[in-house]
Design a protein around this motif. Structure first.
Motif, mmCIF file in Angstrom:
data_model
loop_
_atom_site.group_PDB
_atom_site.id
_atom_site.type_symbol
_atom_site.label_atom_id
_atom_site.label_comp_id
_atom_site.label_asym_id
_atom_site.label_seq_id
_atom_site.Cartn_x
_atom_site.Cartn_y
_atom_site.Cartn_z
ATOM 1 N N ASP A 129 -5.153 3.408 7.571
ATOM 2 C CA ASP A 129 -5.107 2.395 6.517
ATOM 3 C C ASP A 129 -5.417 2.996 5.146
ATOM 4 N N THR A 130 -5.794 4.254 5.119
ATOM 5 C CA THR A 130 -6.083 4.917 3.850
ATOM 6 C C THR A 130 -4.853 4.908 2.954
ATOM 7 N N ALA A 131 -5.010 4.362 1.759
ATOM 8 C CA ALA A 131 -3.880 4.238 0.834
ATOM 9 C C ALA A 131 -4.374 3.629 -0.467
ATOM 10 N N VAL A 132 -3.503 3.625 -1.455
ATOM 11 C CA VAL A 132 -3.710 2.824 -2.652
ATOM 12 C C VAL A 132 -3.093 1.463 -2.387
ATOM 13 N N TYR A 133 -3.869 0.415 -2.632
ATOM 14 C CA TYR A 133 -3.421 -0.944 -2.359
ATOM 15 C C TYR A 133 -3.099 -1.667 -3.660
ATOM 16 N N PHE A 134 -1.953 -2.366 -3.655
ATOM 17 C CA PHE A 134 -1.467 -3.073 -4.823
ATOM 18 C C PHE A 134 -1.280 -4.552 -4.509
ATOM 19 N N CYS A 135 -1.634 -5.404 -5.431
ATOM 20 C CA CYS A 135 -1.297 -6.816 -5.282
ATOM 21 C C CYS A 135 -0.105 -7.138 -6.186
ATOM 22 N N THR A 136 0.635 -8.145 -5.787
ATOM 23 C CA THR A 136 1.792 -8.559 -6.560
ATOM 24 C C THR A 136 1.966 -10.064 -6.446
ATOM 25 N N VAL A 137 2.358 -10.687 -7.529
ATOM 26 C CA VAL A 137 2.645 -12.121 -7.526
ATOM 27 C C VAL A 137 4.011 -12.326 -8.155
ATOM 28 N N GLY A 138 4.659 -13.404 -7.763
ATOM 29 C CA GLY A 138 5.984 -13.691 -8.308
ATOM 30 C C GLY A 138 6.707 -14.665 -7.433
ATOM 31 N N LEU A 139 7.967 -14.340 -7.146
ATOM 32 C CA LEU A 139 8.809 -15.245 -6.370
ATOM 33 C C LEU A 139 9.411 -14.605 -5.128
ATOM 34 N N THR A 140 9.264 -13.296 -4.980
ATOM 35 C CA THR A 140 9.993 -12.610 -3.903
ATOM 36 C C THR A 140 9.134 -11.631 -3.109
ATOM 37 N N CYS A 141 7.840 -11.928 -2.973
ATOM 38 C CA CYS A 141 6.956 -11.051 -2.181
ATOM 39 C C CYS A 141 7.021 -9.589 -2.646
ATOM 40 N N GLY A 142 7.133 -9.413 -3.932
ATOM 41 C CA GLY A 142 7.134 -8.065 -4.472
ATOM 42 C C GLY A 142 8.440 -7.320 -4.352
ATOM 43 N N MET A 143 9.472 -7.986 -3.881
ATOM 44 C CA MET A 143 10.739 -7.297 -3.632
ATOM 45 C C MET A 143 11.714 -7.390 -4.802
ATOM 46 N N GLY A 144 11.405 -8.246 -5.791
ATOM 47 C CA GLY A 144 12.346 -8.426 -6.882
ATOM 48 C C GLY A 144 11.843 -7.868 -8.197
ATOM 49 N N PRO A 145 12.729 -7.736 -9.159
ATOM 50 C CA PRO A 145 12.367 -7.122 -10.446
ATOM 51 C C PRO A 145 11.466 -7.997 -11.307
ATOM 52 N N ASP A 146 11.352 -9.268 -10.969
ATOM 53 C CA ASP A 146 10.552 -10.171 -11.793
ATOM 54 C C ASP A 146 9.155 -10.405 -11.237
ATOM 55 N N ASP A 147 8.798 -9.731 -10.170
ATOM 56 C CA ASP A 147 7.439 -9.847 -9.659
ATOM 57 C C ASP A 147 6.497 -8.960 -10.479
ATOM 58 N N TYR A 148 5.240 -9.337 -10.504
ATOM 59 C CA TYR A 148 4.241 -8.628 -11.297
ATOM 60 C C TYR A 148 3.304 -7.835 -10.392
ATOM 61 N N TRP A 149 2.913 -6.658 -10.876
ATOM 62 C CA TRP A 149 2.118 -5.738 -10.061
ATOM 63 C C TRP A 149 0.836 -5.334 -10.773
ATOM 64 N N ARG A 184 0.841 -1.190 0.000
ATOM 65 C CA ARG A 184 0.000 0.000 0.000
ATOM 66 C C ARG A 184 0.882 1.248 0.000
ATOM 67 N N GLN A 185 0.304 2.314 -0.514
ATOM 68 C CA GLN A 185 1.022 3.589 -0.526
ATOM 69 C C GLN A 185 0.058 4.707 -0.190
ATOM 70 N N ALA A 186 0.328 5.354 0.918
ATOM 71 C CA ALA A 186 -0.464 6.488 1.355
ATOM 72 C C ALA A 186 0.117 7.760 0.739
ATOM 73 N N PRO A 187 -0.685 8.822 0.670
ATOM 74 C CA PRO A 187 -0.194 10.075 0.104
ATOM 75 C C PRO A 187 1.076 10.551 0.789
ATOM 76 N N GLU A 188 2.053 10.904 -0.003
ATOM 77 C CA GLU A 188 3.322 11.450 0.481
ATOM 78 C C GLU A 188 4.099 10.465 1.358
ATOM 79 N N LYS A 189 3.800 9.195 1.225
ATOM 80 C CA LYS A 189 4.544 8.172 1.962
ATOM 81 C C LYS A 189 5.079 7.135 0.996
ATOM 82 N N GLU A 190 6.088 6.407 1.431
ATOM 83 C CA GLU A 190 6.662 5.364 0.598
ATOM 84 C C GLU A 190 5.746 4.134 0.582
ATOM 85 N N ARG A 191 5.890 3.360 -0.485
ATOM 86 C CA ARG A 191 5.124 2.135 -0.578
ATOM 87 C C ARG A 191 5.522 1.192 0.557
#
Length: 121
Positions: A91-111, A39-46
């Protein structure tokens, strides 16, 4: 080509619940897959909200959502869910799902593109 589309966001009062859905296409879930929500709230990091790792069967959540949020998936439908209970204004934020191999931490994950959740007081 892999596509993820989130839905289910909206406006909810504090204390309420929402379930976000993420439709996944073009990706095959296997024993090494990870499923995560950010998730990413306004003016905050993901921020990572939580992740399911099929590699070791672990499920992790950021402390601020433990015992309130739950990640699940329906492999037959290629759907990923984030159930959110007892929502708070923070909890207000934009929420993103991601699938792949590294819990969203790697370059090969999909968002996905994200879905807005707004919690009012």
């Amino acid at each position: 080509e892999v596509h993820l589309v989130e839905s289910g966001g909206g406006l909810v009062q504090a204390g309420g619940s929402l379930t976000l859905s993420c439709a996944v296409s073009g990706f095959t879930f296997d024993d090494g897959s990870t499923i995560a929500w950010f998730r990413q709230a306004p003016e905050k990091e993901r921020e990572a909200v939580g992740c399911i790792s099929r590699r070791d069967g672990s499920t992790t959540y950021v402390d601020s959502v433990k015992n309130r949020f739950r990640i699940s998936s329906d492999n037959a439908k290629n759907m990923v869910y984030l159930q959110m209970n007892n929502l708070k204004v923070e909890d207000t934020a934009v929420y993103f799902c991601t699938v792949g191999l590294t819990c969203g931490m790697g370059p090969d994950d999909y968002w996905g593109q994200g879905t807005q959740v707004t919690v009012s007081s």
